[in-house]
Design a protein around this motif. Structure first.
Motif, short mmCIF file in Angstrom:
data_model
loop_
_atom_site.label_atom_id
_atom_site.label_comp_id
_atom_site.label_asym_id
_atom_site.label_seq_id
_atom_site.Cartn_x
_atom_site.Cartn_y
_atom_site.Cartn_z
N PRO A 153 64.02 -26.09 0.87
CA PRO A 153 63.22 -26.76 -0.18
C PRO A 153 63.94 -27.89 -0.89
O PRO A 153 63.31 -28.87 -1.27
CB PRO A 153 62.88 -25.61 -1.14
CG PRO A 153 63.87 -24.53 -0.85
CD PRO A 153 64.18 -24.65 0.61
N LEU A 154 65.26 -27.77 -1.09
CA LEU A 154 65.98 -28.85 -1.77
C LEU A 154 65.97 -30.12 -0.93
O LEU A 154 65.87 -31.23 -1.46
CB LEU A 154 67.41 -28.41 -2.08
CG LEU A 154 67.57 -27.25 -3.06
CD1 LEU A 154 69.05 -26.95 -3.31
CD2 LEU A 154 66.86 -27.54 -4.38
N ALA A 155 66.06 -29.97 0.39
CA ALA A 155 66.00 -31.13 1.27
C ALA A 155 64.61 -31.76 1.23
O ALA A 155 64.47 -32.99 1.20
CB ALA A 155 66.35 -30.72 2.70
N VAL A 202 54.12 -29.65 3.14
CA VAL A 202 55.13 -28.61 3.34
C VAL A 202 55.36 -27.85 2.03
O VAL A 202 55.53 -26.62 2.03
CB VAL A 202 56.44 -29.24 3.84
CG1 VAL A 202 57.58 -28.22 3.78
CG2 VAL A 202 56.28 -29.74 5.26
N ARG A 203 55.35 -28.56 0.91
CA ARG A 203 55.59 -27.91 -0.39
C ARG A 203 54.48 -26.94 -0.77
O ARG A 203 54.67 -26.08 -1.63
CB ARG A 203 55.73 -28.98 -1.48
CG ARG A 203 56.94 -29.88 -1.30
CD ARG A 203 57.04 -30.89 -2.42
NE ARG A 203 57.49 -30.26 -3.66
CZ ARG A 203 57.59 -30.90 -4.82
NH1 ARG A 203 57.26 -32.18 -4.90
NH2 ARG A 203 58.01 -30.28 -5.89
N GLU A 204 53.33 -27.07 -0.14
CA GLU A 204 52.22 -26.16 -0.41
C GLU A 204 52.27 -24.91 0.47
O GLU A 204 51.50 -23.98 0.27
CB GLU A 204 50.88 -26.88 -0.20
CG GLU A 204 50.64 -28.03 -1.15
CD GLU A 204 50.63 -27.60 -2.60
OE1 GLU A 204 50.04 -26.54 -2.89
OE2 GLU A 204 51.22 -28.30 -3.45
N GLY A 205 53.18 -24.89 1.44
CA GLY A 205 53.25 -23.77 2.37
C GLY A 205 54.03 -22.58 1.84
O GLY A 205 54.87 -22.70 0.95
N SER A 236 52.12 -16.65 -6.14
CA SER A 236 51.61 -17.49 -7.21
C SER A 236 52.61 -18.50 -7.70
O SER A 236 52.37 -19.25 -8.63
CB SER A 236 51.17 -16.62 -8.41
OG SER A 236 52.28 -15.89 -8.90
N ALA A 237 53.81 -18.54 -7.05
CA ALA A 237 54.84 -19.48 -7.48
C ALA A 237 54.46 -20.90 -7.13
O ALA A 237 53.77 -21.14 -6.16
CB ALA A 237 56.18 -19.13 -6.83
N GLN A 238 54.91 -21.85 -7.92
CA GLN A 238 54.64 -23.25 -7.69
C GLN A 238 55.90 -23.92 -7.18
O GLN A 238 56.99 -23.66 -7.66
CB GLN A 238 54.18 -23.94 -8.99
CG GLN A 238 52.89 -23.35 -9.54
CD GLN A 238 51.73 -23.51 -8.57
OE1 GLN A 238 51.57 -24.55 -7.97
NE2 GLN A 238 50.94 -22.47 -8.43
N GLY A 239 55.76 -24.82 -6.15
CA GLY A 239 56.92 -25.53 -5.64
C GLY A 239 57.38 -26.53 -6.64
O GLY A 239 58.39 -27.07 -6.61
#
Length: 416
Positions: free
Chosen positions: A183-185, A265-268, A413-416
């Motif tokens: 995720p950081l990348a 990708v951030r929504e996956g 339920s977490a948000q990216g």
């Protein structure tokens, strides 16, 4: 002609020529490019990359110089005069590509067709990814020896093509998906591409220092990161010490496609899960070392609570008897000790609580999970409902391997 070459060599910094030679360019071509650009290495590289065919056919230095002036001038004008209409066309092309790219196999022809059609509207304003692929990679029709061997023995097996042999659009989409566990990348690359989009003439957003601590810790060796940037037309310079996106190489369609792909990708679930693990490990580190308590009185209270938990932990069996239990606390710490077979989950919880009382609170509140890693698929142990169960009953005998991690219900339920 030889006298002119000699004069050019004497008038130019030999380190610039050697730098271009190290990048694989012909010395004569490098000298001519530097001569015309007044020693500007970056513009010289841009010329050499966009005029491969002209350079190969040139028979005199004068003809090469003439071709360079006409091509570079046109390329720079196109790079600096990207209109709002072309940007919108690029965005529309990216959206159509995202919509059609549901699977990499069945929709590949549809994807290539849609992208090709959408880019016709931006001809004259941007460099299409088809031309970029030709300039950077060249064309090849020969099959790999490995593919021929496999095809000979297994006629029904189709050898997958290399990533670099796929279309630019497919490279962008597939590389973005490969970055989901990092995720950081994903966040870093997304911000970088947005900055290029929002500040098209600012050179600092077009350069990435590959020797910086940020690049090394976040992007280096992350599957898909470097390939994604290259698919976006970034090129490596200075012996792979930095990446740069030349003004004339910006493709609005690829830019918007890359941004859209990373946002998707951030929504996956995979991205969100790994992002939650990063937050979890950060919080766990603070809990274990006590740095989450700023007030001294709270720290003293925590010490007393941990001591109380420790007093309730049964004695460890002597001489290697009992069950060896290992508990991984995220990626931060690994605990291990022996318990008797009739010791219970509550005894294990007391042992965990001696390392941090908040851990117990989150386990009982089902915000965090205690999972059995020795079972496949991994199974969650409901701590609150199984406090009186023995280690033998839950299957941690003669050994057990447990892990504390975020609960899936929380991560959903977490948000990216």
């Amino acid at each position: 002609m030889f006298q002119k070459l000699k004069g050019m060599l004497q008038g130019k910094d030999d380190s610039q020529v050697k730098h271009l030679e190290a990048m694989g360019f012909d010395r004569t071509h490098a000298l001519n490019a530097l001569e015309v650009t007044g020693g500007n290495v970056e513009e010289a590289v841009n010329h050499l990359l966009t005029n491969q065919e002209a350079l190969a056919k040139a028979t005199t230095i004068d003809s090469v110089t003439s071709n360079f002036h006409s091509n570079v001038d046109g390329e720079m004008r196109r790079g600096r005069q990207v209109s709002a209409a072309s940007l919108r066309a690029g965005q529309a092309a990216a959206q159509r590509a995202m919509n059609s790219f549901n699977t990499f196999g069945s929709n590949k022809a549809v994807l290539s067709n849609k992208i090709s059609q959408s880019k016709k509207s931006t001809t004259g304003n941007v460099t299409t990814s088809k031309n970029v692929k030709k300039n950077f990679q060249g064309t090849s029709t020969a099959k790999h020896n490995t593919g021929n061997v496999i095809s000979g023995h297994h006629p029904g097996v189709k050898v997958p093509s290399k990533m670099t042999e796929k279309s630019k659009e497919e490279q962008v989409l597939r590389c973005s998906q490969r970055l989901a566990p990092h995720p950081l990348a994903v966040d870093t690359l997304l911000q970088a591409l947005i900055s290029v989009r929002d500040h098209p003439l600012n050179e600092k957003y077009r350069r990435i220092d590959m020797t910086s601590k940020g690049y090394i810790s976040v992007l280096k060796d992350k599957p898909g990161a470097l390939d994604l940037l290259k698919a976006m037309n970034f090129i490596e310079r200075y012996e792979k010490k930095d990446l740069v996106l030349m003004q004339g190489r910006t493709d609005p369609a690829l830019l918007y496609l890359g941004i859209s792909a990373l946002e998707q990708v951030r929504e996956g679930d995979e991205y969100k899960w790994n992002k939650a693990l990063i937050r979890f490990n950060r919080e766990m580190k603070h809990i274990l070392d006590g740095s989450n308590f700023n007030d001294q009185s709270l720290q003293d209270s925590e010490v007393l609570k941990r001591a109380n938990y420790l007093s309730k932990v049964p004695s460890e069996p002597a001489n290697g008897a009992g069950a060896l239990l290992q508990v991984n606390v995220g990626d931060v710490l690994s605990l291990s000790r022996r318990f008797d077979g009739d010791d219970t989950i509550q005894d294990v919880v007391h042992w965990i609580g001696a390392h941090g009382t908040i851990i117990v609170e989150k386990l009982l509140g089902r915000e965090w999970d205690l999972v059995d890693l020795n079972k496949y698929p991994v199974q969650s142990i409901d701590v609150a409902d199984n406090m009186d169960k023995t280690l033998q009953v839950i299957g941690c005998w003669p050994s057990g391997k447990l892990e504390i991690r975020p609960a899936p219900s929380k991560e959903a339920s977490a948000q990216g």
